[in-house]
Design an enzyme around this catalytic site. Structure first.
Site, PDB file in Angstrom:
ATOM      1  N   ARG A  25       5.080 -17.269  -6.059  1.00  0.00           N
ATOM      2  CA  ARG A  25       4.222 -17.994  -6.827  1.00  0.00           C
ATOM      3  C   ARG A  25       3.484 -19.447  -6.385  1.00  0.00           C
ATOM      4  O   ARG A  25       3.087 -20.148  -6.907  1.00  0.00           O
ATOM      5  CB  ARG A  25       4.469 -18.538  -8.184  1.00  0.00           C
ATOM      6  CG  ARG A  25       4.933 -17.269  -9.054  1.00  0.00           C
ATOM      7  CD  ARG A  25       3.760 -16.978  -9.798  1.00  0.00           C
ATOM      8  NE  ARG A  25       3.999 -15.527 -10.728  1.00  0.00           N
ATOM      9  CZ  ARG A  25       4.684 -15.618 -11.862  1.00  0.00           C
ATOM     10  NH1 ARG A  25       4.769 -16.687 -12.589  1.00  0.00           N
ATOM     11  NH2 ARG A  25       4.777 -14.414 -12.576  1.00  0.00           N
ATOM     12  N   ARG A  29       0.150 -22.811 -10.971  1.00  0.00           N
ATOM     13  CA  ARG A  29      -0.331 -23.943 -11.823  1.00  0.00           C
ATOM     14  C   ARG A  29       0.207 -25.297 -11.685  1.00  0.00           C
ATOM     15  O   ARG A  29      -0.214 -26.232 -12.213  1.00  0.00           O
ATOM     16  CB  ARG A  29       0.131 -23.685 -13.322  1.00  0.00           C
ATOM     17  CG  ARG A  29      -0.682 -22.662 -13.767  1.00  0.00           C
ATOM     18  CD  ARG A  29      -0.364 -21.900 -15.299  1.00  0.00           C
ATOM     19  NE  ARG A  29       0.934 -21.203 -15.126  1.00  0.00           N
ATOM     20  CZ  ARG A  29       1.567 -20.310 -16.017  1.00  0.00           C
ATOM     21  NH1 ARG A  29       1.117 -20.505 -17.163  1.00  0.00           N
ATOM     22  NH2 ARG A  29       2.327 -19.591 -15.679  1.00  0.00           N
ATOM     23  N   ARG A  38      -8.663 -21.754 -11.368  1.00  0.00           N
ATOM     24  CA  ARG A  38      -8.511 -21.083 -12.673  1.00  0.00           C
ATOM     25  C   ARG A  38      -9.364 -21.282 -13.563  1.00  0.00           C
ATOM     26  O   ARG A  38      -9.892 -20.439 -14.268  1.00  0.00           O
ATOM     27  CB  ARG A  38      -7.276 -21.023 -12.809  1.00  0.00           C
ATOM     28  CG  ARG A  38      -6.673 -20.280 -14.245  1.00  0.00           C
ATOM     29  CD  ARG A  38      -5.290 -20.328 -14.444  1.00  0.00           C
ATOM     30  NE  ARG A  38      -4.575 -19.575 -15.531  1.00  0.00           N
ATOM     31  CZ  ARG A  38      -5.002 -19.809 -16.801  1.00  0.00           C
ATOM     32  NH1 ARG A  38      -5.766 -20.855 -17.070  1.00  0.00           N
ATOM     33  NH2 ARG A  38      -4.281 -19.091 -17.425  1.00  0.00           N
ATOM     34  N   ASP A  75      -1.483  -9.441  -9.555  1.00  0.00           N
ATOM     35  CA  ASP A  75      -0.261  -9.613 -10.642  1.00  0.00           C
ATOM     36  C   ASP A  75       0.184  -8.205 -10.690  1.00  0.00           C
ATOM     37  O   ASP A  75      -0.813  -6.951 -10.523  1.00  0.00           O
ATOM     38  CB  ASP A  75      -0.820  -9.755 -12.051  1.00  0.00           C
ATOM     39  CG  ASP A  75       0.411 -10.295 -12.854  1.00  0.00           C
ATOM     40  OD1 ASP A  75       0.930 -11.347 -12.646  1.00  0.00           O
ATOM     41  OD2 ASP A  75       0.944  -9.447 -13.792  1.00  0.00           O
ATOM     42  N   TYR A 152       7.409  -3.402 -18.892  1.00  0.00           N
ATOM     43  CA  TYR A 152       6.168  -3.994 -19.511  1.00  0.00           C
ATOM     44  C   TYR A 152       5.102  -2.922 -20.257  1.00  0.00           C
ATOM     45  O   TYR A 152       4.586  -3.106 -21.365  1.00  0.00           O
ATOM     46  CB  TYR A 152       5.329  -4.837 -18.724  1.00  0.00           C
ATOM     47  CG  TYR A 152       5.946  -6.083 -18.214  1.00  0.00           C
ATOM     48  CD1 TYR A 152       6.036  -7.198 -18.803  1.00  0.00           C
ATOM     49  CD2 TYR A 152       6.843  -5.987 -17.108  1.00  0.00           C
ATOM     50  CE1 TYR A 152       6.309  -8.478 -18.697  1.00  0.00           C
ATOM     51  CE2 TYR A 152       7.368  -7.285 -16.569  1.00  0.00           C
ATOM     52  CZ  TYR A 152       7.063  -8.610 -17.534  1.00  0.00           C
ATOM     53  OH  TYR A 152       7.875  -9.427 -17.004  1.00  0.00           O
TER      54      TYR A 152
HETATM   55  O1  CP3 Z   1       3.703 -14.819  -5.902  1.00  0.00           O
HETATM   56  C1  CP3 Z   1       2.618 -15.114  -5.783  1.00  0.00           C
HETATM   57  O2  CP3 Z   1       2.038 -16.256  -5.851  1.00  0.00           O
HETATM   58  C2  CP3 Z   1       1.659 -14.028  -6.003  1.00  0.00           C
HETATM   59  C3  CP3 Z   1       0.975 -13.573  -7.259  1.00  0.00           C
HETATM   60  C4  CP3 Z   1       1.893 -13.245  -8.346  1.00  0.00           C
HETATM   61  C5  CP3 Z   1       1.830 -13.453  -9.657  1.00  0.00           C
HETATM   62  N1  CP3 Z   1       2.382 -12.581 -10.439  1.00  0.00           N
HETATM   63  C6  CP3 Z   1       0.815 -14.500 -10.105  1.00  0.00           C
HETATM   64  C7  CP3 Z   1       0.616 -14.862 -11.582  1.00  0.00           C
HETATM   65  C8  CP3 Z   1       2.978 -12.260  -8.172  1.00  0.00           C
HETATM   66  C9  CP3 Z   1       3.585 -11.598  -7.002  1.00  0.00           C
HETATM   67  C10 CP3 Z   1       3.264 -12.038  -9.635  1.00  0.00           C
HETATM   68  C11 CP3 Z   1       4.249 -10.970  -9.850  1.00  0.00           C
HETATM   69  C12 CP3 Z   1       4.602 -10.785 -11.309  1.00  0.00           C
HETATM   70  N2  CP3 Z   1       3.914 -10.908 -12.292  1.00  0.00           N
HETATM   71  C13 CP3 Z   1       5.888 -10.324 -11.768  1.00  0.00           C
HETATM   72  C14 CP3 Z   1       7.062 -10.149 -11.135  1.00  0.00           C
HETATM   73  C15 CP3 Z   1       7.702 -11.337 -10.302  1.00  0.00           C
HETATM   74  C16 CP3 Z   1       8.542 -12.236 -11.237  1.00  0.00           C
HETATM   75  O3  CP3 Z   1       7.685 -13.381 -11.290  1.00  0.00           O
HETATM   76  O4  CP3 Z   1       9.405 -11.823 -11.888  1.00  0.00           O
HETATM   77  C17 CP3 Z   1       5.940 -10.242 -13.129  1.00  0.00           C
HETATM   78  C18 CP3 Z   1       6.941  -9.674 -14.024  1.00  0.00           C
HETATM   79  C19 CP3 Z   1       4.609 -10.861 -13.398  1.00  0.00           C
HETATM   80  C20 CP3 Z   1       4.067 -10.440 -14.962  1.00  0.00           C
HETATM   81  C21 CP3 Z   1       3.484 -11.708 -15.136  1.00  0.00           C
HETATM   82  N3  CP3 Z   1       2.360 -12.298 -14.939  1.00  0.00           N
HETATM   83  C22 CP3 Z   1       4.159 -12.674 -16.028  1.00  0.00           C
HETATM   84  C23 CP3 Z   1       5.430 -12.543 -16.736  1.00  0.00           C
HETATM   85  C24 CP3 Z   1       3.407 -13.825 -16.209  1.00  0.00           C
HETATM   86  C25 CP3 Z   1       3.513 -15.165 -16.821  1.00  0.00           C
HETATM   87  C26 CP3 Z   1       2.839 -15.475 -17.727  1.00  0.00           C
HETATM   88  C27 CP3 Z   1       2.692 -17.217 -17.800  1.00  0.00           C
HETATM   89  O5  CP3 Z   1       2.036 -17.712 -18.446  1.00  0.00           O
HETATM   90  O6  CP3 Z   1       3.702 -17.872 -17.262  1.00  0.00           O
HETATM   91  C28 CP3 Z   1       2.118 -13.616 -15.299  1.00  0.00           C
HETATM   92  C29 CP3 Z   1       0.929 -14.678 -15.002  1.00  0.00           C
HETATM   93  C30 CP3 Z   1       0.891 -15.040 -13.685  1.00  0.00           C
HETATM   94  N4  CP3 Z   1       0.905 -14.298 -12.611  1.00  0.00           N
HETATM   95  C31 CP3 Z   1       0.604 -16.311 -13.363  1.00  0.00           C
HETATM   96  C32 CP3 Z   1       0.412 -16.306 -11.832  1.00  0.00           C
HETATM   97  C33 CP3 Z   1       0.042 -17.474 -11.025  1.00  0.00           C
HETATM   98  C34 CP3 Z   1       0.275 -17.577 -14.189  1.00  0.00           C
HETATM   99  C35 CP3 Z   1      -1.127 -17.157 -14.713  1.00  0.00           C
HETATM  100  C36 CP3 Z   1      -1.896 -18.403 -15.215  1.00  0.00           C
HETATM  101  O7  CP3 Z   1      -2.692 -18.952 -14.204  1.00  0.00           O
HETATM  102  O8  CP3 Z   1      -1.681 -18.768 -16.375  1.00  0.00           O
END
Ligand code: CP3
Length: 344
Positions: A25, A29, A38, A75, A152
């Protein structure tokens, strides 16, 4: 010839004097420049599907910190969407999807061959990144592991204990396994296209692997990772694969041998000393600083970073966090971590 990229050297089994470093990540944010891009994109999914802006946020942490790797901004839930699931994000809560709890729900999904229509912008992001990244930076593509993606798709959201997915597995195994197979096949095609577009490494995120026990871990965590890795290596000889069976505990032992992955990513529930002895014996490991240090900082951050570097110094290692950096992290702490890694 310039020296091969540090991440690729570690993945090939080389023990380096200083471990390469990147962060899960890292485009996120906690960075003001991410929040600005974003906002420009409108919402998270629009950002994922906008190749120019997705490439821009991927590059932001590389410009700011000079990480050794960039991870494609996307994602793990884009694949379910490409397979025909509805997907949306609720601000402050997380992802929501249509649910799969019956054969009829499963039958609504589309064929694997159709996923690229939706996912083409992601491959375009990869192409842009390969032309814009510095020569020394490795580009990592990724997908979710079938079990984590299935949790999911079945529940329609993140769940603390993955109970709906366990229920479908135990009560309607035919539908559960059909779904796992569909995701496995889709993941192979999705990652293959990322590699063709320029991804130099791929990582498989199994964030909920820890809730699979015993024979379930073997069947639904190890076996899909093995099938995906074998298919990718058959199509793209030499492509390095990182597996991340998060919170697998003892399941980390032998994971690389059983699946064929080149590197095992570790969460921070296992100690680096334990993992050096039981996991790194089989090859490269990645990890595993607790991401809370990125919030709290101070001397503890420096000490723990150095302790992890030291613990893994006898073998191939890529420094990373044990899970993604959180939005409340202080960007200055990221620089402190990198400085601590690079001058130990
Ligand atoms: O690592 C990286 O920087 C690459 C991009 C990446 C994202 N998600 C960007 C993201 C990767 C590899 C993921 C993987 C991901 N997404 C997983 C597996 C890894 C882990 O963290 O356990 C899972 C379970 C997801 C599903 C997902 N997407 C969730 C549970 C969430 C969280 C929601 C939240 O608001 O926190 C996301 C959103 C997400 N994916 C964000 C990012 C940068 C935040 C989105 C935003 O900008 O609001």
């Amino acid at each position: 010839m310039p020296p091969r990229k540090t991440i690729l050297r570690a993945l090939a089994g080389e023990t380096l004097p200083t471990p390469p470093v990147w962060m899960m990540r890292q485009a996120g944010r906690y960075l003001p420049e991410y929040r600005a891009t974003r906002a420009q994109a409108g919402d998270f999914l629009s950002l994922c599907y906008n190749p120019e802006l997705a490439a821009e946020v991927t590059l932001q942490p590389i410009r700011r910190y000079g990480f050794d790797a960039a991870i494609l901004f996307a994602d793990i839930l884009l694949l379910p969407q490409a397979l025909g699931a509805d997907l949306w994000f609720v601000t402050g809560e997380g992802p929501r999807l249509s649910t799969i709890t019956s054969q009829a729900d499963f039958d609504k999904l589309g064929p694997v061959g159709d996923i690229h229509e939706t996912l083409n912008p992601i491959y375009e992001t990869v192409r842009i990144l390969r032309s814009e990244l510095p020569d020394e930076t490795t580009l990592i593509g990724f997908a979710g592991a079938p079990w984590t993606v299935a949790t999911y798709m079945i529940a329609g959201r993140g769940t603390p204990d993955q109970a709906p997915a366990h229920a479908l597995k135990n009560e309607n195994r035919a539908v559960f396994e059909a779904l796992m197979d569909r995701i496995t096949e889709g993941t192979i095609d999705y990652l293959s296209k990322q590699i063709e577009a320029g991804a130099e490494v791929v990582k498989i995120f199994d964030s909920w692997a820890g809730s699979l026990k015993g024979d379930d871990f073997r069947k639904y965590a190890l076996e899909p990772a093995r099938v995906i890795t074998a298919a990718l290596k058959a199509k793209h000889p030499g492509i390095p694969v990182i597996g991340f069976p998060r919170e697998a505990g003892d399941g980390y032992i032998g994971f690389a041998k059983a699946t064929g992955v080149d590197c095992v990513a570790l969460d921070n529930s296992v100690s680096a000393d334990w993992a050096a002895k039981h996991v790194q014996v089989d090859g490269c490991v990645q990890g595993n600083l607790a991401s809370t240090h990125m919030v709290t900082g101070g001397q503890a951050l420096v000490d723990e970073t150095k302790a992890i570097v030291r613990a893994f110094s006898g073998g191939p290692h890529i420094f990373n966090l044990g899970h993604g950096i959180t939005p409340d992290a202080d960007p200055d702490n990221v620089q402190r971590m990198i400085d601590a890694v690079r001058d130990t």
